[in-house]
Design an enzyme around this catalytic site. Structure first.
Site, PDB file in Angstrom:
ATOM      1  N   ASP A   1       0.985  -1.299   0.134  1.00  0.00           N
ATOM      2  CA  ASP A   1      -0.071  -0.157  -0.100  1.00  0.00           C
ATOM      3  C   ASP A   1       0.852   1.402  -0.029  1.00  0.00           C
ATOM      4  O   ASP A   1       1.092   1.959   1.097  1.00  0.00           O
ATOM      5  CB  ASP A   1      -0.943  -0.146   1.081  1.00  0.00           C
ATOM      6  CG  ASP A   1      -2.013  -1.065   1.150  1.00  0.00           C
ATOM      7  OD1 ASP A   1      -2.342  -1.308  -0.011  1.00  0.00           O
ATOM      8  OD2 ASP A   1      -2.678  -1.546   2.079  1.00  0.00           O
TER       9      ASP A   1
ATOM     10  N   LEU B   1      -8.465  -4.490  -6.837  1.00  0.00           N
ATOM     11  CA  LEU B   1      -9.114  -3.320  -7.259  1.00  0.00           C
ATOM     12  C   LEU B   1     -10.423  -3.287  -7.025  1.00  0.00           C
ATOM     13  O   LEU B   1     -11.354  -2.384  -7.214  1.00  0.00           O
ATOM     14  CB  LEU B   1      -8.697  -3.139  -8.735  1.00  0.00           C
ATOM     15  CG  LEU B   1      -7.095  -2.977  -9.018  1.00  0.00           C
ATOM     16  CD1 LEU B   1      -7.138  -2.716 -10.624  1.00  0.00           C
ATOM     17  CD2 LEU B   1      -6.557  -1.880  -8.202  1.00  0.00           C
ATOM     18  N   LYS B   2     -11.043  -4.513  -6.456  1.00  0.00           N
ATOM     19  CA  LYS B   2     -12.483  -4.552  -6.197  1.00  0.00           C
ATOM     20  C   LYS B   2     -13.396  -4.008  -7.103  1.00  0.00           C
ATOM     21  O   LYS B   2     -14.300  -3.054  -7.048  1.00  0.00           O
ATOM     22  CB  LYS B   2     -12.654  -3.812  -4.856  1.00  0.00           C
ATOM     23  CG  LYS B   2     -11.877  -4.216  -3.758  1.00  0.00           C
ATOM     24  CD  LYS B   2     -12.204  -3.320  -2.429  1.00  0.00           C
ATOM     25  CE  LYS B   2     -11.506  -3.787  -1.351  1.00  0.00           C
ATOM     26  NZ  LYS B   2     -10.004  -3.342  -1.350  1.00  0.00           N
TER      27      LYS B   2
ATOM     28  N   ASP C   1     -19.105  -2.621 -11.713  1.00  0.00           N
ATOM     29  CA  ASP C   1     -19.626  -2.014 -12.564  1.00  0.00           C
ATOM     30  C   ASP C   1     -20.779  -2.838 -13.160  1.00  0.00           C
ATOM     31  O   ASP C   1     -21.026  -3.823 -12.827  1.00  0.00           O
ATOM     32  CB  ASP C   1     -18.647  -1.569 -13.610  1.00  0.00           C
ATOM     33  CG  ASP C   1     -19.031  -0.186 -14.275  1.00  0.00           C
ATOM     34  OD1 ASP C   1     -19.867  -0.076 -14.803  1.00  0.00           O
ATOM     35  OD2 ASP C   1     -17.996   0.604 -14.075  1.00  0.00           O
TER      36      ASP C   1
ATOM     37  N   ARG D   1      -3.747  -8.697  12.332  1.00  0.00           N
ATOM     38  CA  ARG D   1      -2.711  -7.702  13.041  1.00  0.00           C
ATOM     39  C   ARG D   1      -1.996  -8.931  13.931  1.00  0.00           C
ATOM     40  O   ARG D   1      -2.584  -9.370  14.964  1.00  0.00           O
ATOM     41  CB  ARG D   1      -3.480  -6.814  13.824  1.00  0.00           C
ATOM     42  CG  ARG D   1      -3.940  -5.553  13.117  1.00  0.00           C
ATOM     43  CD  ARG D   1      -2.868  -4.674  12.550  1.00  0.00           C
ATOM     44  NE  ARG D   1      -3.400  -3.671  11.628  1.00  0.00           N
ATOM     45  CZ  ARG D   1      -3.804  -3.637  10.329  1.00  0.00           C
ATOM     46  NH1 ARG D   1      -3.312  -4.877   9.554  1.00  0.00           N
ATOM     47  NH2 ARG D   1      -4.022  -2.554   9.741  1.00  0.00           N
TER      48      ARG D   1
ATOM     49  N   GLN E   1      -8.790  -0.680  10.864  1.00  0.00           N
ATOM     50  CA  GLN E   1      -9.514  -1.951  10.731  1.00  0.00           C
ATOM     51  C   GLN E   1     -10.231  -2.078  11.993  1.00  0.00           C
ATOM     52  O   GLN E   1      -9.757  -1.923  13.276  1.00  0.00           O
ATOM     53  CB  GLN E   1      -8.553  -3.087  10.469  1.00  0.00           C
ATOM     54  CG  GLN E   1      -7.564  -3.141   9.174  1.00  0.00           C
ATOM     55  CD  GLN E   1      -8.379  -3.349   7.949  1.00  0.00           C
ATOM     56  OE1 GLN E   1      -9.393  -3.523   8.030  1.00  0.00           O
ATOM     57  NE2 GLN E   1      -7.499  -3.075   6.874  1.00  0.00           N
TER      58      GLN E   1
END
Length: 232
Positions: A13, A63-64, A67, A182, A191
């Site tokens: 990220d 990228l989830k 559409d 975690r 989160q």
């Protein structure tokens, strides 16, 4: 055959190619896969996927997509042509959208990425769902969307570890990808529905997405090795 010997996926990220590759160069492709999300992909486009694959990593393109069915299916097809190992779509796009994505991958003659559905984001709690018109617990919405994903023929789901046990019981064939992981002693950050790596695997998760506890560690390679040891 997969080169990676663990269920760990490290989230790259970062806003730039150089920052992402600096971390990747400290990691062993035998010990983890890597995740490319919206920020990095928007900055670097498909080139970053090719570079990571050249370094030996299997890539989860996070990228989830969400559409209309044809547009989403063509995006999934493009991801497959990049050679990604896993790609995801939002289950809330509906049955026809998910089915179109699965069908476009079935038409490929070469390797096919795992097609994973996103249920409820791990940052969302009941009050967040209420804000978008769903006055239910996150787990109830997760189970609704999971049933759609199963019907559409997806390979698995992105879900909180707190939902993993219920999902494995209801849909044992689906592979579960769990963010919000975690290691013991790590900060919770943004989160909400989280568990440790060992707890997540015991709950039924198949793959663990870990970001800041590794990427922001003073020694990312050691942080990764510590997680591998924790789940051994």
């Amino acid at each position: 055959m997969s080169v990676c010997q663990t269920p760990i996926i490290v989230a790259l990220d970062y806003p730039t190619r150089d920052a992402a590759l600096k971390l990747a160069d400290q990691l062993d492709p035998k010990l983890c896969r890597v995740k490319v999300g919206k920020e990095l992909f928007t900055s670097c486009a498909a080139e970053i996927v090719g570079t990571l694959r050249d370094k030996g990593f299997e890539v989860f393109l996070d990228l989830k997509f969400h559409d209309i069915p044809n547009t989403t299916a063509m995006a999934v097809k493009a991801a497959a042509e990049m050679g990604v190992w896993m790609v995801n779509v939002h289950c809330s796009g509906g049955l026809r959208m998910m089915t179109a994505c699965r069908e476009v991958l079935e038409q490929r003659s070469g390797p096919k990425p795992l097609l994973i559905g996103v249920t409820v984001l791990t940052s969302m709690e009941r009050e967040d769902l209420a804000g978008i018109g769903l006055d239910i617990e996150p787990q109830e919405q997760v189970l609704r969307l999971a049933a759609l994903a199963q019907k559409a023929g997806l390979d698995g789901l992105v879900c909180s570890a707190l939902e993993a046990q219920a999902l494995k019981t209801a849909h044992p064939s689906l592979q579960l990808v769990t963010p919000g992981i975690r290691p013991a002693g790590s900060a919770q950050d943004d989160q909400r529905r989280i568990l440790t790596p060992r707890q997540a695997l015991d709950a039924g998760s198949d793959y663990l997405v870990i970001g800041r506890p590794i990427s922001q560690a003073a020694d990312p390679a050691k942080a990764l090795a510590d997680v591998v040891a924790e789940i051994a």
